[in-house]
Design an enzyme around this catalytic site. Sequence first.
Site, PDB file in Angstrom:
ATOM      1  N   GLY A  48       0.761  -1.247   0.000  1.00  0.00           N
ATOM      2  CA  GLY A  48       0.000   0.000   0.000  1.00  0.00           C
ATOM      3  C   GLY A  48       0.788   1.292   0.000  1.00  0.00           C
ATOM      4  N   ASP A 106      -4.873   1.599  10.966  1.00  0.00           N
ATOM      5  CA  ASP A 106      -6.291   1.411  11.256  1.00  0.00           C
ATOM      6  C   ASP A 106      -6.412   0.999  12.729  1.00  0.00           C
ATOM      7  OD1 ASP A 106      -8.977   0.882  11.074  1.00  0.00           O
ATOM      8  OD2 ASP A 106      -8.821  -0.759   9.656  1.00  0.00           O
ATOM      9  N   PHE A 155     -14.142   2.656   4.651  1.00  0.00           N
ATOM     10  CA  PHE A 155     -13.190   1.997   3.762  1.00  0.00           C
ATOM     11  C   PHE A 155     -12.827   2.902   2.583  1.00  0.00           C
ATOM     12  CE2 PHE A 155     -11.623  -0.905   0.543  1.00  0.00           C
ATOM     13  CZ  PHE A 155     -10.703  -1.613   1.300  1.00  0.00           C
TER      14      PHE A 155
HETATM   15  P1  IMP Z   1      -4.309  -2.396  11.061  1.00  0.00           P
HETATM   16  O1  IMP Z   1      -3.414  -3.532  11.484  1.00  0.00           O
HETATM   17  O2  IMP Z   1      -5.726  -2.608  11.519  1.00  0.00           O
HETATM   18  O3  IMP Z   1      -3.791  -1.046  11.494  1.00  0.00           O
HETATM   19  O4  IMP Z   1      -4.436  -2.471   9.491  1.00  0.00           O
HETATM   20  C1  IMP Z   1      -3.641  -1.770   8.645  1.00  0.00           C
HETATM   21  C2  IMP Z   1      -3.743  -2.342   7.250  1.00  0.00           C
HETATM   22  O5  IMP Z   1      -5.097  -2.626   6.885  1.00  0.00           O
HETATM   23  C3  IMP Z   1      -3.244  -1.317   6.255  1.00  0.00           C
HETATM   24  O6  IMP Z   1      -1.876  -1.469   6.021  1.00  0.00           O
HETATM   25  C4  IMP Z   1      -4.090  -1.601   5.039  1.00  0.00           C
HETATM   26  O7  IMP Z   1      -3.441  -2.558   4.218  1.00  0.00           O
HETATM   27  C5  IMP Z   1      -5.363  -2.194   5.558  1.00  0.00           C
HETATM   28  N1  IMP Z   1      -6.448  -1.180   5.593  1.00  0.00           N
HETATM   29  C6  IMP Z   1      -7.015  -0.626   6.688  1.00  0.00           C
HETATM   30  N2  IMP Z   1      -7.989   0.224   6.366  1.00  0.00           N
HETATM   31  C7  IMP Z   1      -8.051   0.238   5.009  1.00  0.00           C
HETATM   32  C8  IMP Z   1      -8.880   0.957   4.051  1.00  0.00           C
HETATM   33  O8  IMP Z   1      -9.764   1.772   4.379  1.00  0.00           O
HETATM   34  N3  IMP Z   1      -8.628   0.707   2.735  1.00  0.00           N
HETATM   35  C9  IMP Z   1      -7.676  -0.162   2.319  1.00  0.00           C
HETATM   36  N4  IMP Z   1      -6.879  -0.855   3.172  1.00  0.00           N
HETATM   37  C10 IMP Z   1      -7.066  -0.652   4.506  1.00  0.00           C
HETATM   38 MG    MG Z   2      -0.674  -1.613   4.244  1.00  0.00          MG
END
Ligand code: IMP
Ligand code: MG
Length: 178
Positions: A48, A106, A155
């Site tokens: 990403g 996130d 999202f």
């Molecule tokens: P976390 O471990 O919950 O912080 O997730 C982070 C990962 O989830 C990011 O590196 C993204 O790949 C994915 N992610 C979280 N929210 C979104 C979104 O709204 N769109 C696309 N990918 C997301």
């Molecule tokens: Mg990511």
Amino acid sequence: MATIDIKDKTFETLIPEEEIMRRVKTVADRISNDLKGKKPLLLGVLNGSFIFAADLMRMLTIESEISFVKMTSYQGTESTGKVKKLVGLNEDIEGRTVVIVEDIVDSGLTMEKMIEYLKEFKPAEIHICTLLLKPDNLKRNLDIEYIAMEIPNDFIVGYGLDYDGLGRNLRDIYVVKE
Ligand code: IMP
Ligand code: MG
């Protein structure tokens, strides 16, 4: 407002390209100022962050290096559930100033794990830089110094972020339409 369809979902513009670039520049200026003389190693988290990392690095006014890593998700045993592992770290980061470059924090679980892994390699400093933060969903206590933009808990796709592998090429950031 422009809308686009990806697979079964419709998205609408949330942050236009010009605004993204202004915010990336602001963060780049802060890093250039804070880490002057430290020749930071940017560690982009694939997939990403590849576009953000490229723009960020080009906007830095100090010397820097870049490398990319990945957090792979795989199913662990039933008791451990989903496990994340760091792969692709070829650089010797001992004693270095590392800046993790993420697309989005996130829940913060991915970032927490990543820092845990990186600390084993004894960097001098670890800084976190993320394009986006969903503050309402953050479940971990992380010191995120560099945040380009905060967004609501919806999202999004574009500027490197995907929906099922698609949408990374979009220049603006889009949010899913309810
Ligand atoms: P976390 O471990 O919950 O912080 O997730 C982070 C990962 O989830 C990011 O590196 C993204 O790949 C994915 N992610 C979280 N929210 C979104 C979104 O709204 N769109 C696309 N990918 C997301
Ligand atoms: Mg990511």
